[in-house]
Write a protein that holds these residues in place. Sequence first.
Motif, PDB file in Angstrom:
ATOM      1  N   LEU A 149       0.858  -1.198   0.000  1.00 17.68           N
ATOM      2  CA  LEU A 149       0.000   0.000   0.000  1.00 17.68           C
ATOM      3  C   LEU A 149       0.889   1.241   0.000  1.00 17.68           C
ATOM      4  O   LEU A 149       1.947   1.249   0.620  1.00 17.68           O
ATOM      5  CB  LEU A 149      -0.870   0.063   1.248  1.00 17.68           C
ATOM      6  CG  LEU A 149      -2.050  -0.872   1.433  1.00 17.68           C
ATOM      7  CD1 LEU A 149      -2.911  -0.371   2.599  1.00 17.68           C
ATOM      8  CD2 LEU A 149      -2.892  -0.941   0.175  1.00 17.68           C
ATOM      9  N   THR A 150       0.432   2.282  -0.666  1.00 24.33           N
ATOM     10  CA  THR A 150       1.183   3.536  -0.711  1.00 24.33           C
ATOM     11  C   THR A 150       0.220   4.697  -0.568  1.00 24.33           C
ATOM     12  O   THR A 150      -0.879   4.676  -1.118  1.00 24.33           O
ATOM     13  CB  THR A 150       1.924   3.676  -2.059  1.00 24.33           C
ATOM     14  OG1 THR A 150       2.519   2.428  -2.386  1.00 24.33           O
ATOM     15  CG2 THR A 150       2.992   4.743  -1.989  1.00 24.33           C
ATOM     16  N   SER A 165     -17.067   4.636   3.915  1.00 25.57           N
ATOM     17  CA  SER A 165     -16.622   4.028   5.165  1.00 25.57           C
ATOM     18  C   SER A 165     -17.649   4.263   6.266  1.00 25.57           C
ATOM     19  O   SER A 165     -18.498   5.141   6.158  1.00 25.57           O
ATOM     20  CB  SER A 165     -15.286   4.641   5.561  1.00 25.57           C
ATOM     21  OG  SER A 165     -15.034   4.450   6.934  1.00 25.57           O
ATOM     22  N   ASP A 196     -17.124   5.696   8.911  1.00 28.08           N
ATOM     23  CA  ASP A 196     -16.947   7.044   9.468  1.00 28.08           C
ATOM     24  C   ASP A 196     -17.333   8.136   8.472  1.00 28.08           C
ATOM     25  O   ASP A 196     -17.103   9.311   8.715  1.00 28.08           O
ATOM     26  CB  ASP A 196     -15.514   7.246   9.955  1.00 28.08           C
ATOM     27  CG  ASP A 196     -14.504   7.266   8.826  1.00 28.08           C
ATOM     28  OD1 ASP A 196     -14.520   6.321   8.014  1.00 28.08           O
ATOM     29  OD2 ASP A 196     -13.713   8.217   8.738  1.00 28.08           O
ATOM     30  N   TRP A 221     -16.142   8.673   5.473  1.00 25.49           N
ATOM     31  CA  TRP A 221     -15.109   8.950   4.467  1.00 25.49           C
ATOM     32  C   TRP A 221     -15.472   8.237   3.164  1.00 25.49           C
ATOM     33  O   TRP A 221     -16.057   7.139   3.197  1.00 25.49           O
ATOM     34  CB  TRP A 221     -13.770   8.443   4.997  1.00 25.49           C
ATOM     35  CG  TRP A 221     -12.573   8.727   4.150  1.00 25.49           C
ATOM     36  CD1 TRP A 221     -11.806   9.855   4.159  1.00 25.49           C
ATOM     37  CD2 TRP A 221     -11.956   7.838   3.194  1.00 25.49           C
ATOM     38  NE1 TRP A 221     -10.765   9.725   3.283  1.00 25.49           N
ATOM     39  CE2 TRP A 221     -10.831   8.512   2.672  1.00 25.49           C
ATOM     40  CE3 TRP A 221     -12.260   6.554   2.727  1.00 25.49           C
ATOM     41  CZ2 TRP A 221     -10.003   7.941   1.701  1.00 25.49           C
ATOM     42  CZ3 TRP A 221     -11.441   5.985   1.764  1.00 25.49           C
ATOM     43  CH2 TRP A 221     -10.319   6.676   1.261  1.00 25.49           C
ATOM     44  N   ALA A 279      -8.352   2.276  -0.802  1.00 27.42           N
ATOM     45  CA  ALA A 279      -8.116   1.348   0.316  1.00 27.42           C
ATOM     46  C   ALA A 279      -9.040   1.601   1.505  1.00 27.42           C
ATOM     47  O   ALA A 279      -8.591   1.626   2.651  1.00 27.42           O
ATOM     48  CB  ALA A 279      -6.659   1.426   0.740  1.00 27.42           C
ATOM     49  N   THR A 280     -10.331   1.770   1.252  1.00 21.50           N
ATOM     50  CA  THR A 280     -11.299   2.159   2.285  1.00 21.50           C
ATOM     51  C   THR A 280     -11.279   1.245   3.507  1.00 21.50           C
ATOM     52  O   THR A 280     -11.537   0.046   3.410  1.00 21.50           O
ATOM     53  CB  THR A 280     -12.721   2.165   1.689  1.00 21.50           C
ATOM     54  OG1 THR A 280     -12.673   2.896   0.474  1.00 21.50           O
ATOM     55  CG2 THR A 280     -13.709   2.805   2.656  1.00 21.50           C
TER      56      THR A 280
HETATM   57  N1  LIG Z   1     -12.226   5.192   6.241  1.00 22.83           N
HETATM   58  C1  LIG Z   1     -11.064   5.634   5.765  1.00 22.83           C
HETATM   59  N2  LIG Z   1     -10.341   4.831   4.960  1.00 22.83           N
HETATM   60  C2  LIG Z   1      -9.155   5.252   4.461  1.00 22.83           C
HETATM   61  C3  LIG Z   1      -8.668   6.541   4.757  1.00 22.83           C
HETATM   62  C4  LIG Z   1      -9.445   7.369   5.595  1.00 22.83           C
HETATM   63  O1  LIG Z   1      -9.091   8.519   5.898  1.00 22.83           O
HETATM   64  N3  LIG Z   1     -10.633   6.882   6.091  1.00 22.83           N
HETATM   65  N4  LIG Z   1      -7.461   6.941   4.245  1.00 22.83           N
HETATM   66  C5  LIG Z   1      -6.986   6.280   3.048  1.00 22.83           C
HETATM   67  C6  LIG Z   1      -5.618   6.614   2.747  1.00 22.83           C
HETATM   68  S1  LIG Z   1      -5.281   8.199   2.215  1.00 22.83           S
HETATM   69  C7  LIG Z   1      -4.625   5.673   2.801  1.00 22.83           C
HETATM   70  S2  LIG Z   1      -3.082   6.019   2.229  1.00 22.83           S
HETATM   71  C8  LIG Z   1      -4.879   4.332   3.343  1.00 22.83           C
HETATM   72  C9  LIG Z   1      -3.942   4.021   4.472  1.00 22.83           C
HETATM   73  O2  LIG Z   1      -4.208   2.768   5.007  1.00 22.83           O
HETATM   74  P1  LIG Z   1      -3.520   2.358   6.370  1.00 22.83           P
HETATM   75  O3  LIG Z   1      -3.846   3.419   7.379  1.00 22.83           O
HETATM   76  O4  LIG Z   1      -4.052   1.017   6.716  1.00 22.83           O
HETATM   77  O5  LIG Z   1      -2.030   2.309   6.107  1.00 22.83           O
HETATM   78  O6  LIG Z   1      -6.188   4.190   3.841  1.00 22.83           O
HETATM   79  C10 LIG Z   1      -7.199   4.788   3.066  1.00 22.83           C
HETATM   80  N5  LIG Z   1      -8.466   4.423   3.630  1.00 22.83           N
END
Ligand SMILES: Nc1nc2c(c(=O)[nH]1)N[C@H]1C(S)=C(S)[C@@H](COP(=O)(O)O)O[C@H]1N2
Length: 520
Positions: free
Chosen positions: A285-286, A327, A329, A331, A378-379
């Motif tokens: 993941l990035t 998500s 939350d 998001w 990557a939700t």
């Molecule tokens: N619900 C939710 N999922 C999210 C995010 C978030 O802010 N809220 N951030 C995303 C971002 S910007 C990234 S880079 C990845 C990070 O996953 P990790 O925290 O497991 O490394 O989650 C994604 N999924």
Amino acid sequence: MRTSRGAWSVAGLVAGVAGLATSYCVAMVMTIRDSPVVAVVEQVIKLVPGGVTEKAIRLLGALDKPLLVLVVLLAIGAAFAWAGRLARRSWWRPLLVYVVLAAVGAAAVLRQRGAGAVDLLPVGVGLGTWVVALTVLVEPLRRAELVDAAATERDAAGDLPALSRHTRRGFVLRAGLLTAVGGALAVFGRSVGQGRRAVEKTRRLLKLDGVTEGQVPVRARVDLDEITPWRTPNDDFYLIHTALVVPAIAPTDWTLRITGMVDRPLEITYAELVQREITESWVTLTCVSNEVGGDLVGNAWWSGVRLADLLAEVGVQEGADAVKQTSDDGWTCGTPLEALTDDRGAMLAVAMNGRPLPVEHGFPVRTVVPGLYGYVSATKWVRELEVTRFEDFEAYWTGKGWAERGPIKLASRVDVPRSGAEVLAGTVRFGGVAWAQTTGVAAVEIALDGGAWEPVEVADPGTDDTWVQWVGELDVEEGEHVVRVRMTDKAGTVQTSVEAAPAPDGASGWHERSFRAVSS
Ligand SMILES: Nc1nc2c(c(=O)[nH]1)N[C@H]1C(S)=C(S)[C@@H](COP(=O)(O)O)O[C@H]1N2
Ligand SMILES: [Mo]
């Protein structure tokens, strides 16, 4: 006498309790193991001679700990009241009492296993609350005393009933308000903390069929001691989320809805999801916010259910090109439909490195899509997938100026030597990582002090969806140097030297590190 000793004591006590409440609330919300008061109690237990503790435990049975908490609370309560009375004579005396109490709390917190600087936040918040609350409370008392003194001087002894009643009403109102707010915060903190702890327990006991540990492929590792581990342990994996309090979702409370432009909308429970065929793979993941050379990148063994299969079952309709993921939350992100239906193995992940997802990483279910930055794919705590069109919605980050699509850019990083390191002149070994998820890394080159590019050895993890480790040697003379790295993917594209900031669609440019070579 207009202000009794009692009022000053009450002021000190109420301010103190308000501070305990805010610090407890912060500790619970941050899911720090427990409040500073409990940390103090644990230290007391440790410091008291073993014999005494044992006797107490035998005498009091399971009550020993709550009883100790009560004793400590009574002691602090006395100190609070005392601080309140001290406030009558000077401003700094009560402050000293609070600072000493906070210092004891901080010391106790720091002695807990695995404590770090953030664990001090509740103590800091508590101290701040004490100071502010005490100031607010004693202010009317002080004013009343001034008036009282003036009245005495004028020899106008006798009652000042109006003022007195006014002062008392103001004081009682403020004290009542502070107590109510403190109580509400404590109750809020408690409910958040309890929910989270219950979910943590469920998670710990969860056994998932078909989920394996994942063996790091032998050839994924290069021979270099200080290199970044190829598999990122869950505790070291970077974290990015906008939620202040991460959702604590029990698997039994979780469902996923697949809606929008589909023939057969679906709502699937956690039990139904994990009964399906589990697929597993290594994916790096990035984060789009990762700077050149940054560490917002991590590699794990993910286990979950293939999204392509689920989307085929619900029947995606003609004209859709996006999936809006939501998500728990609130998001959201927008993922190209194709990335979820092609053969790259996008999944609803339930486990990370062989364990149910850590709560911060999206328990019970998150999305993992090779090749796309996290903010578009990557939700964590995913609750809905709406099949739709990009033109019909705006996702969380795209609404803030980030690119609508987020394929991960080619990248490489020097990890050894560390920045500013000293190495022995002569043959120096360099190492690091490079990634080009879904395309794969074909070659990595390094250059010393702007010289010619030299190929290095690249490990072969057997998948194109992860980063690769690389290692190489160069002859280095004494002095200051800069080493630079670039990579080429399996499609023949050389990583660009053009420097770009992370916004709006990911950083680019070659990473370099300065180091010094010395003779022994
Ligand atoms: N619900 C939710 N999922 C999210 C995010 C978030 O802010 N809220 N951030 C995303 C971002 S910007 C990234 S880079 C990845 C990070 O996953 P990790 O925290 O497991 O490394 O989650 C994604 N999924
Ligand atoms: Mo991200």
